[in-house]
Design a protein around this motif. Structure first.
Motif, PDB file in Angstrom:
ATOM      1  N   GLY A 149       0.820  -1.206   0.000  1.00 29.48           N
ATOM      2  CA  GLY A 149       0.000   0.000   0.000  1.00 29.48           C
ATOM      3  C   GLY A 149       0.852   1.252   0.000  1.00 29.48           C
ATOM      4  O   GLY A 149       1.971   1.267   0.519  1.00 29.48           O
ATOM      5  N   ASN A 150       0.340   2.291  -0.593  1.00 29.61           N
ATOM      6  CA  ASN A 150       1.036   3.568  -0.664  1.00 29.61           C
ATOM      7  C   ASN A 150       1.322   4.090   0.747  1.00 29.61           C
ATOM      8  O   ASN A 150       0.389   4.269   1.538  1.00 29.61           O
ATOM      9  N   PRO A 151       2.592   4.343   1.081  1.00 29.33           N
ATOM     10  CA  PRO A 151       2.912   4.815   2.439  1.00 29.33           C
ATOM     11  C   PRO A 151       2.247   6.149   2.796  1.00 29.33           C
ATOM     12  O   PRO A 151       2.160   6.478   3.986  1.00 29.33           O
ATOM     13  N   GLU A 152       1.791   6.883   1.812  1.00 29.45           N
ATOM     14  CA  GLU A 152       1.129   8.159   2.096  1.00 29.45           C
ATOM     15  C   GLU A 152      -0.207   7.967   2.794  1.00 29.45           C
ATOM     16  O   GLU A 152      -0.662   8.858   3.519  1.00 29.45           O
ATOM     17  N   ASN A 153      -0.838   6.817   2.568  1.00 29.53           N
ATOM     18  CA  ASN A 153      -2.158   6.598   3.174  1.00 29.53           C
ATOM     19  C   ASN A 153      -2.345   5.178   3.707  1.00 29.53           C
ATOM     20  O   ASN A 153      -3.470   4.740   3.926  1.00 29.53           O
ATOM     21  N   THR A 154      -1.242   4.458   3.897  1.00 23.95           N
ATOM     22  CA  THR A 154      -1.303   3.100   4.434  1.00 23.95           C
ATOM     23  C   THR A 154      -0.522   3.022   5.731  1.00 23.95           C
ATOM     24  O   THR A 154       0.614   3.480   5.810  1.00 23.95           O
TER      25      THR A 154
END
Length: 461
Positions: free
Chosen positions: A99-104
């Protein structure tokens, strides 16, 4: 003195040229936080960053880690990642699949460094993500995040090769600040190693001291080093048995696990610490409905020889899913970060010595070969050069022995020279050669047996 940009004239032009210059401070810090996306691609192309920027990232991350509790409390959705061990290119795949670290939300269970050749890249990217998203990225301490293990394995050497001792010491101080465990969804205890005879309640972790180098016994040691017994029923002759495989801590079985889970109203222990062929392993010691121990290992093809899969856990709305993946290609790195010129020196010396043998041997059409003082002096210089080299091992010892015998024979008789060849060291096998293993399970078992000694904690440095 300004450095000139090298010519783009590589013999194999399809392989991209690594960045010649490190990222500048203004490129990396476009705000007060490191640009993790730029750093990701820069590291992927084998680039570097400046020492002062490296220390700056470590310093900010250290303060964030230090401010967190020893026992973290988290809720899903979350992705849980096991050992990474310096496998940077596999780490990029983890971020792609997890998942994208920006929102995970991520929870990493430790062992970010050692064994692989890109530990600095892994830990710096992790710290950069932590700085950018402190409420989404969480990191626990593993047994390799300490001075003893990083000195025994290769992280310290990597720091000295790519930077210096200042950077290594800064990393070690930051590792002392890593939290020790996490409670997920009020149902799962996540930790790197496992249980301890000194662990009775979650408060034992909550109030423990953590800001120091782990000792060889005690709660901190066990949280990092203990293992579940490799048994489907969890039977063990003792509640906690000395862990002779690790050289410290304990094995724990079904009795210890069931008691701890019941006393603390938990469902299972999620841990890392052990390579698994499928990337994970589940032990059903508390009934068939749900595993009581879940081991997750996220470094595929561990040490480039295990042929195992990597895996991660994805929690979402109380549902646990395990995602597996294969290893990614990575640049080849010579042992001990040796450059190709130093690596090739033994072979070059061997060929030179063989040439000397041919030149100095009696020619079939000549009865004598004149060896004067100049020749002896050159042989002595070659011997001293070999002995002063940083290279060590049987190859150099045999070459030095040969040169010494050669010089002694010349001193005794410089008019009539007869040199008998000795057994010169054979060239090292090609790095591309590997035993042919037709079955992945056989490959995994053989690698684990051969690597067994490295799982044991040394008694001292």
């Amino acid at each position: 003195m300004a450095f000139q940009i090298p010519l783009i004239d590589r013999p194999i032009s399809e392989i991209p040229l690594p960045p010649y210059f490190p990222l500048t401070h203004d490129e990396l810090f476009k705000s007060d936080k490191p640009d993790w996306k730029l750093l990701t691609s820069h590291f992927a192309s084998e680039g570097r960053i400046l020492k002062q920027d490296t220390l700056h990232i470590i310093s900010i991350a250290t303060q964030l880690l230090k401010s967190e509790p020893t026992l973290i409390i988290l809720q899903d959705p979350i992705t849980v990642v096991g050992d990474i061990h310096g496998q940077y290119y596999d780490f990029l795949e983890i971020l792609n699949l997890g998942g994208n670290p920006e929102n995970t939300q991520y929870l990493f269970l430790g062992d970010y460094v050692d064994r692989g050749a890109f530990s600095i890249e892994v830990i710096l990217l992790l710290y950069s993500l932590k700085i950018n998203y402190p409420s989404l990225i969480f990191m626990l301490r593993g047994n390799h995040e300490c001075r003893q293990m990083t000195s025994l394995f290769n992280f310290r050497s990597e720091c000295l090769y790519k930077y210096d001792l200042d950077v290594y010491d800064a990393f070690m101080d930051s590792f002392d600040c890593l939290p020790m465990a996490c409670v997920l969804n009020n149902n799962f205890l996540a930790v790197h190693g496992g249980l301890s005879p000194e662990l009775h309640s979650l408060d034992d972790i909550k109030y423990m001291r953590r800001f120091f180098e782990p000792g060889r016994e005690g709660l901190q040691c066990d949280l990092l080093w203990s293992d579940p017994v490799d048994s489907s029923d969890g039977r063990l002759s003792q509640v906690f048995k000395n862990n002779e495989v690790r050289g410290c801590s304990f094995f724990f079985g079904g009795e210890a696990t069931r008691k701890f889970l019941k006393d603390n109203n938990l469902i299972a222990v999620i841990r890392a610490h052990e390579a698994q062929k499928d990337g994970f392993k589940m032990l059903y010691w508390n009934g068939p409905n749900f595993p009581s121990i879940i081991t997750i290992f996220s470094a595929p093809n561990y040490c480039d020889c295990y042929k195992n899969k990597g895996a991660m856990i994805r929690f979402d709305d109380g549902v646990l899913n395990i995602e597996q993946y294969n290893h990614s290609k990575h640049p080849h790195v010579l042992p001990n970060f040796m450059d190709v010129f130093k690596w090739s020196v033994p072979f070059v010396i061997e060929k030179i010595v063989q040439m000397m043998c041919v030149i100095l041997k009696k020619d079939q059409n000549s009865s004598k070969i004149i060896v004067d003082d100049s020749c002896i002096r050159r042989i002595c210089e070659l011997e001293q050069g070999v002995m002063s080299s940083e290279l060590k091992g049987d190859t150099i010892e045999k070459i030095v022995f040969f040169l010494r015998k050669l010089r002694e024979s010349k001193i005794k008789s410089v008019s009539e020279v007869t040199i008998n060849e000795i057994n010169l060291p054979k060239p090292r096998k090609s790095l591309t050669e590997a035993p042919v293993i037709t079955d992945d399970n056989e490959s995994f078992i053989n690698a684990k047996i051969n690597d067994w000694i490295n799982e044991k904690r040394p008694s001292s440095l």
